[in-house]
Each structure stands twice: as structure tokens, then as C-alpha cells.
Design an enzyme around this catalytic site. Structure first.
Site, PDB file in Angstrom:
ATOM      1  N   CYS A 199      91.723  62.086 -20.288  1.00 33.36           N
ATOM      2  CA  CYS A 199      90.780  62.251 -19.179  1.00 33.36           C
ATOM      3  C   CYS A 199      90.825  63.703 -18.710  1.00 33.36           C
ATOM      4  CB  CYS A 199      91.090  61.306 -18.023  1.00 33.36           C
ATOM      5  SG  CYS A 199      89.741  61.301 -16.803  1.00 33.36           S
ATOM      6  N   CYS A 223      92.956  63.132 -12.163  1.00 35.38           N
ATOM      7  CA  CYS A 223      94.089  62.542 -12.879  1.00 35.38           C
ATOM      8  C   CYS A 223      95.249  63.540 -13.000  1.00 35.38           C
ATOM      9  CB  CYS A 223      93.658  62.114 -14.280  1.00 35.38           C
ATOM     10  SG  CYS A 223      92.786  60.537 -14.307  1.00 35.38           S
ATOM     11  N   CYS A 280      89.205  64.730 -16.043  1.00 35.28           N
ATOM     12  CA  CYS A 280      88.745  64.835 -14.655  1.00 35.28           C
ATOM     13  C   CYS A 280      89.780  65.542 -13.783  1.00 35.28           C
ATOM     14  CB  CYS A 280      88.420  63.446 -14.101  1.00 35.28           C
ATOM     15  SG  CYS A 280      89.759  62.574 -13.296  1.00 35.28           S
TER      16      CYS A 280
HETATM   17  N1  LIG Z   1      83.893  65.333 -12.393  1.00 37.05           N
HETATM   18  C1  LIG Z   1      84.756  64.562 -11.532  1.00 37.05           C
HETATM   19  C2  LIG Z   1      84.980  63.207 -12.182  1.00 37.05           C
HETATM   20  C3  LIG Z   1      86.054  62.384 -11.489  1.00 37.05           C
HETATM   21  C4  LIG Z   1      85.949  60.917 -11.943  1.00 37.05           C
HETATM   22  O1  LIG Z   1      84.898  60.289 -11.769  1.00 37.05           O
HETATM   23  N2  LIG Z   1      87.033  60.392 -12.568  1.00 37.05           N
HETATM   24  C5  LIG Z   1      86.900  59.012 -13.094  1.00 37.05           C
HETATM   25  C6  LIG Z   1      87.854  58.772 -14.236  1.00 37.05           C
HETATM   26  S1  LIG Z   1      89.568  58.870 -13.790  1.00 37.05           S
HETATM   27  C7  LIG Z   1      90.293  57.921 -15.069  1.00 37.05           C
HETATM   28  O2  LIG Z   1      89.563  57.798 -16.226  1.00 37.05           O
HETATM   29  C8  LIG Z   1      87.112  58.019 -11.978  1.00 37.05           C
HETATM   30  O3  LIG Z   1      87.020  56.812 -12.218  1.00 37.05           O
HETATM   31  N3  LIG Z   1      87.365  58.500 -10.784  1.00 37.05           N
HETATM   32  C9  LIG Z   1      87.558  57.631  -9.665  1.00 37.05           C
HETATM   33  C10 LIG Z   1      88.701  58.270  -8.875  1.00 37.05           C
HETATM   34  O4  LIG Z   1      89.346  59.140  -9.466  1.00 37.05           O
HETATM   35  O5  LIG Z   1      88.906  57.893  -7.720  1.00 37.05           O
HETATM   36  C11 LIG Z   1      86.090  65.287 -11.374  1.00 37.05           C
HETATM   37  O6  LIG Z   1      86.501  65.907 -12.343  1.00 37.05           O
HETATM   38  O7  LIG Z   1      86.704  65.213 -10.284  1.00 37.05           O
HETATM   39 ZN   LIG Z   2      90.552  60.973 -14.653  1.00 42.51          ZN
END
Ligand SMILES: N[C@@H](CCC(=O)N[C@@H](CSCO)C(=O)NCC(=O)O)C(=O)O
Ligand SMILES: [Zn+2]
Ligand SMILES: [Zn+2]
Length: 191
Positions: free
Chosen positions: A48, A53, A50
Site C-alpha cells: 500500500c 499506512c 497510501c
Molecule cells: N491518497 C490517500 C489514500 C488513503 C486511503 O484511502 N487509504 C486506503 C487504503 S489503506 C490500506 O489498504 C484506506 O482504506 N484508507 C482508509 C483509512 O486509511 O482510514 C492517501 O495516501 O492518504
Molecule cells: Zn494504506
């Protein structure tokens, strides 16, 4: 040093054991470690990109999978855990001393509610499900990765045998969209 994708990806992917029984995750504190015991393997393990994480040092991606909440228990030093962002869909419980995310729990109504997000690398053991895809790949740009170097990142994942997406995998995105249609009454509750 150029940032790496992730230690579990940089030198190729090692297939996990489909019957992996679970194990214990621990934070990075030298003592009084937070431990979380998982009583089964994870599913939908994925890289991931994002920004939310937890990633190990100098890694561009997290490796994160899901496990039913009833198969996860905090087995020591729970008092060291803090929720990183109470407003996020996934509330991530991190050790207040070393910052490692021990598990993420969905607190809002969400198709994945009932599944916790965990980083199996924190067990120090092999055998967990190997990453199945790379998600939120474009999100590494939000962390400052140069947009003009994204082709090389996507190419590296394809060399590793992983598809790259800028969200979750198609089956998971279809599942989220199905839940939204059912909630809006555009699809029957039982398909
Ligand atoms: N572009 C954003 C995306 C963040 C995002 O939507 N993350 C997803 C995947 S995390 C695990 O696969 C998600 O589900 N987020 C919900 C959360 O994290 O609360 C960024 O990069 O921040
Ligand atoms: Zn993530
Ligand atoms: Zn810690």
C-alpha cells in the site's frame, strides 16, 4: 540511498504457506514490547502506497493485510497503544514509544468492518500470505515521490509479478461499490 519499495519486495517475493497458522506481532521497542497475537493467516495482503499506512524506514510502501477482529488479541503492553487518527475510517493503533502500527480497526460503517489491518512483517516469521497486488501506488507522490519516476515503480512491481492499482484491487473495489449500491437500494441486499 534511493528509497526501496519494501524489504519484503526488494529482492523478490517469497510465496507464503497457505496453511500458515498465525503468529505474534511485536513493536520495535527494545523492551516492554507491544505484542499482538493473530490466530490465523491474513488475507488480501498487499503493498500500500497510501500516506496513512505504517511503512518501515526508507520504504515507499507498506505491506498490509486483513484478519477477522476475533482472530486478533493484544497480548502485552496494550497501555502503550494510541489511535493515530480517530477520524480515519481505519483507526490505527500505534505504539506511543516506537510509532509502529500494531493494528488498524474500522470504526465506521464500511464493507470491511470486522476485519483488522495488520503488518505481518512485525512477526519476524516467514510463511504469511505474500503480497497479492500493489494498491494506492500513485499515493506515494503525496509522500513526496517524484511523479516522473512512477513508471519505474510500476515496472518494478510488474517484474515482481504484482499488478499495480491506484486504489484497492478490482475485486475489493467491486465489493465496496456493491455495498454502496445495496445501501442506496440500487442492488438487493442478498445477491
Ligand atoms: N491518497 C490517500 C489514500 C488513503 C486511503 O484511502 N487509504 C486506503 C487504503 S489503506 C490500506 O489498504 C484506506 O482504506 N484508507 C482508509 C483509512 O486509511 O482510514 C492517501 O495516501 O492518504
Ligand atoms: Zn494504506
Ligand atoms: Zn513500541
Amino acid at each position: 540511498m534511493a528509497p526501496s519499495l519494501h524489504p519484503a519486495l526488494n529482492n523478490g517475493i517469497t510465496k507464503g504457506n497457505p496453511n500458515h497458522p498465525g503468529g505474534t506481532l511485536h513493536c520495535h521497542c527494545p523492551s516492554n514490547r507491544v505484542t499482538v497475537t493473530l490466530s490465523s493467516n491474513v488475507a488480501h495482503n498487499h503493498a500500500c502506497g497510501c500516506s496513512k499506512c505504517w511503512k518501515p524506514n526508507n520504504s515507499l510502501f507498506a505491506i498490509v493485510g486483513v484478519i477477522p477482529v476475533d482472530k486478533l488479541s493484544v497480548s502485552s503492553n496494550a497501555s502503550k497503544l494510541r489511535i493515530i487518527d480517530e477520524s480515519a475510517a481505519i483507526q490505527r493503533y500505534a505504539c506511543k514509544d516506537c510509532g509502529v502500527h500494531m493494528y488498524g480497526r474500522i470504526a465506521v460503517e464500511h464493507p470491511f468492518k470486522g476485519l483488522d489491518f495488520v503488518h505481518t512483517e512485525l512477526s519476524g516469521e516467514a510463511g504469511w500470505q505474500e503480497p497479492q497486488f500493489a494498491g494506492f501506488v500513485s499515493s506515494i507522490i503525496e509522500g513526496g515521490f517524484p511523479p516522473n519516476e512512477m513508471d519505474g515503480v510500476r515496472r518494478r512491481f510488474r517484474e515482481l509479478g504484482l499488478e499495480t492499482y491506484d486504489c484497492l484491487s478490482p475485486p475489493l473495489m467491486d465489493l465496496i461499490a456493491t455495498a454502496a449500491a445495496q445501501k442506496a437500494g440500487r442492488l438487493p441486499a442478498k445477491l
